[in-house]
Scaffold this motif. Structure first.
Motif, PDB file in Angstrom:
ATOM      1  N   ALA A  51     -19.424  12.796 -33.919  1.00 51.64           N
ATOM      2  CA  ALA A  51     -18.779  13.151 -35.185  1.00 51.64           C
ATOM      3  C   ALA A  51     -19.541  14.271 -35.877  1.00 51.64           C
ATOM      4  CB  ALA A  51     -18.675  11.928 -36.090  1.00 51.64           C
ATOM      5  N   GLY A  52     -20.873  14.199 -35.858  1.00 50.51           N
ATOM      6  CA  GLY A  52     -21.684  15.276 -36.428  1.00 50.51           C
ATOM      7  C   GLY A  52     -21.493  16.584 -35.689  1.00 50.51           C
ATOM      8  N   LEU A  53     -21.417  16.515 -34.365  1.00 48.42           N
ATOM      9  CA  LEU A  53     -21.190  17.714 -33.567  1.00 48.42           C
ATOM     10  C   LEU A  53     -19.825  18.331 -33.875  1.00 48.42           C
ATOM     11  CD1 LEU A  53     -22.064  19.589 -31.210  1.00 48.42           C
ATOM     12  CD2 LEU A  53     -20.851  18.011 -29.699  1.00 48.42           C
ATOM     13  N   PHE A  54     -18.796  17.500 -33.943  1.00 41.65           N
ATOM     14  CA  PHE A  54     -17.459  18.019 -34.253  1.00 41.65           C
ATOM     15  C   PHE A  54     -17.403  18.596 -35.668  1.00 41.65           C
ATOM     16  CE2 PHE A  54     -15.641  14.861 -31.002  1.00 41.65           C
ATOM     17  CZ  PHE A  54     -15.743  15.810 -29.995  1.00 41.65           C
ATOM     18  N   GLY A  55     -18.114  17.986 -36.606  1.00 39.07           N
ATOM     19  CA  GLY A  55     -18.178  18.528 -37.960  1.00 39.07           C
ATOM     20  C   GLY A  55     -18.841  19.891 -37.984  1.00 39.07           C
ATOM     21  N   LEU A  60     -18.333  25.839 -38.241  1.00 41.43           N
ATOM     22  CA  LEU A  60     -18.467  27.139 -37.588  1.00 41.43           C
ATOM     23  C   LEU A  60     -17.109  27.831 -37.456  1.00 41.43           C
ATOM     24  CD1 LEU A  60     -20.279  29.184 -36.048  1.00 41.43           C
ATOM     25  CD2 LEU A  60     -19.668  27.925 -33.975  1.00 41.43           C
ATOM     26  N   LEU A  61     -16.093  27.076 -37.062  1.00 38.54           N
ATOM     27  CA  LEU A  61     -14.754  27.657 -36.937  1.00 38.54           C
ATOM     28  C   LEU A  61     -14.207  28.113 -38.284  1.00 38.54           C
ATOM     29  CD1 LEU A  61     -13.068  25.297 -34.332  1.00 38.54           C
ATOM     30  CD2 LEU A  61     -13.737  27.672 -34.014  1.00 38.54           C
ATOM     31  N   ALA A  62     -14.479  27.357 -39.332  1.00 38.65           N
ATOM     32  CA  ALA A  62     -14.042  27.763 -40.666  1.00 38.65           C
ATOM     33  C   ALA A  62     -14.729  29.058 -41.088  1.00 38.65           C
ATOM     34  CB  ALA A  62     -14.334  26.659 -41.679  1.00 38.65           C
ATOM     35  N   ALA A  63     -16.024  29.176 -40.807  1.00 39.89           N
ATOM     36  CA  ALA A  63     -16.759  30.392 -41.161  1.00 39.89           C
ATOM     37  C   ALA A  63     -16.249  31.595 -40.370  1.00 39.89           C
ATOM     38  CB  ALA A  63     -18.250  30.192 -40.920  1.00 39.89           C
ATOM     39  N   VAL A  64     -16.002  31.403 -39.083  1.00 39.46           N
ATOM     40  CA  VAL A  64     -15.485  32.502 -38.260  1.00 39.46           C
ATOM     41  C   VAL A  64     -14.088  32.909 -38.719  1.00 39.46           C
ATOM     42  CG1 VAL A  64     -14.722  33.096 -35.919  1.00 39.46           C
ATOM     43  CG2 VAL A  64     -16.932  31.997 -36.270  1.00 39.46           C
ATOM     44  N   GLY A  65     -13.263  31.926 -39.045  1.00 37.70           N
ATOM     45  CA  GLY A  65     -11.919  32.231 -39.536  1.00 37.70           C
ATOM     46  C   GLY A  65     -11.947  32.978 -40.856  1.00 37.70           C
ATOM     47  N   VAL A 144     -21.001  22.133 -50.484  1.00 33.19           N
ATOM     48  CA  VAL A 144     -22.075  23.135 -50.580  1.00 33.19           C
ATOM     49  C   VAL A 144     -22.286  23.834 -49.240  1.00 33.19           C
ATOM     50  CG1 VAL A 144     -24.570  23.404 -50.928  1.00 33.19           C
ATOM     51  CG2 VAL A 144     -23.221  22.092 -52.550  1.00 33.19           C
ATOM     52  N   SER A 145     -22.255  23.086 -48.145  1.00 33.11           N
ATOM     53  CA  SER A 145     -22.440  23.725 -46.835  1.00 33.11           C
ATOM     54  C   SER A 145     -21.272  24.642 -46.499  1.00 33.11           C
ATOM     55  CB  SER A 145     -22.655  22.684 -45.741  1.00 33.11           C
ATOM     56  OG  SER A 145     -21.532  21.845 -45.617  1.00 33.11           O
ATOM     57  N   LEU A 146     -20.059  24.240 -46.866  1.00 39.23           N
ATOM     58  CA  LEU A 146     -18.913  25.122 -46.654  1.00 39.23           C
ATOM     59  C   LEU A 146     -19.029  26.368 -47.515  1.00 39.23           C
ATOM     60  CD1 LEU A 146     -16.156  25.616 -45.312  1.00 39.23           C
ATOM     61  CD2 LEU A 146     -15.122  24.509 -47.277  1.00 39.23           C
ATOM     62  N   ALA A 147     -19.450  26.220 -48.756  1.00 38.36           N
ATOM     63  CA  ALA A 147     -19.604  27.379 -49.641  1.00 38.36           C
ATOM     64  C   ALA A 147     -20.688  28.321 -49.124  1.00 38.36           C
ATOM     65  CB  ALA A 147     -19.918  26.919 -51.063  1.00 38.36           C
ATOM     66  N   ALA A 148     -21.788  27.775 -48.620  1.00 36.24           N
ATOM     67  CA  ALA A 148     -22.858  28.620 -48.085  1.00 36.24           C
ATOM     68  C   ALA A 148     -22.400  29.383 -46.849  1.00 36.24           C
ATOM     69  CB  ALA A 148     -24.083  27.766 -47.762  1.00 36.24           C
ATOM     70  N   CYS A 149     -21.697  28.692 -45.957  1.00 34.71           N
ATOM     71  CA  CYS A 149     -21.176  29.370 -44.761  1.00 34.71           C
ATOM     72  C   CYS A 149     -20.130  30.409 -45.135  1.00 34.71           C
ATOM     73  CB  CYS A 149     -20.588  28.355 -43.786  1.00 34.71           C
ATOM     74  SG  CYS A 149     -21.838  27.424 -42.914  1.00 34.71           S
TER      75      CYS A 149
END
Length: 173
Positions: A51-55, A60-65, A144-149
């Motif tokens: 689950a952590g790996l998929f998260g 990463l996919l959200a940041a690349v997108g 916060v992690s999504l905002a940083a990425c």
């Protein structure tokens, strides 16, 4: 068996004693209680790791997108950015302009995603023992992690847009 003797010393006695009583009685393995508990939770640990790996992959996919969409938007609006710079906008204004557009997308995703995550957690928490559906710390870490990425992903095209000379940007049209 409760004992103060270390398991390595006790194991030969435990395997020998039943065999002396009846040769058909054998003990295959001797483990401590902690080893048995650890062994029983191996599958749950593997699922949590996956689950952590998929998260992480989803982040990463959200940041690349977001990087791709922001870079495409900057490329399409190069003329507009050139006009802004020709009229007096400095690098900071151009970077702020690009970041504002990127974070509008992120904010829209969070407005939709956080309530959906809480709803999904509510469904899942019914299946898990002593797991609450409302975990503000986990939600805050995710936001916060999504905002940083998103910031890192949007800064790359924003930095490129800020160094374009106004004359070059105006000639691209």
């Amino acid at each position: 068996l409760v004992s103060s003797v270390p398991p390595g010393v006790l194991e030969p006695m435990l395997t020998k004693t039943p065999a002396e009583i009846d040769p058909s009685l054998t003990i295959n393995s001797v483990r401590t209680l902690q080893q048995q508990v650890d062994r029983s939770f191996d599958q749950e640990r593997a699922v949590a790791g996956l689950a952590g790996l998929f998260g992480s992959v989803a982040l990463l996919l959200a940041a690349v997108g977001l990087y791709g969409v922001t870079a495409y938007t900057v490329a399409q609006r190069t003329g507009e950015i050139g006009i802004r710079m020709a009229l007096g906008a400095d690098r900071r204004n151009v970077i702020a302009f690009v970041l504002r557009g990127a974070f509008r997308r992120v904010a829209a995703g969070l407005v939709l995603g956080v309530p959906l995550a809480v709803a999904a957690a509510r469904l899942i928490s019914a299946q898990l023992y002593e797991v609450s559906y409302w975990d503000p710390l986990a939600l805050a870490v995710a936001v916060v992690s999504l905002a940083a990425c998103a910031f890192v992903a949007a800064m790359i095209p924003a930095g490129r847009a800020a160094v374009v000379s106004p004359m070059t940007a105006l000639r691209t049209e």
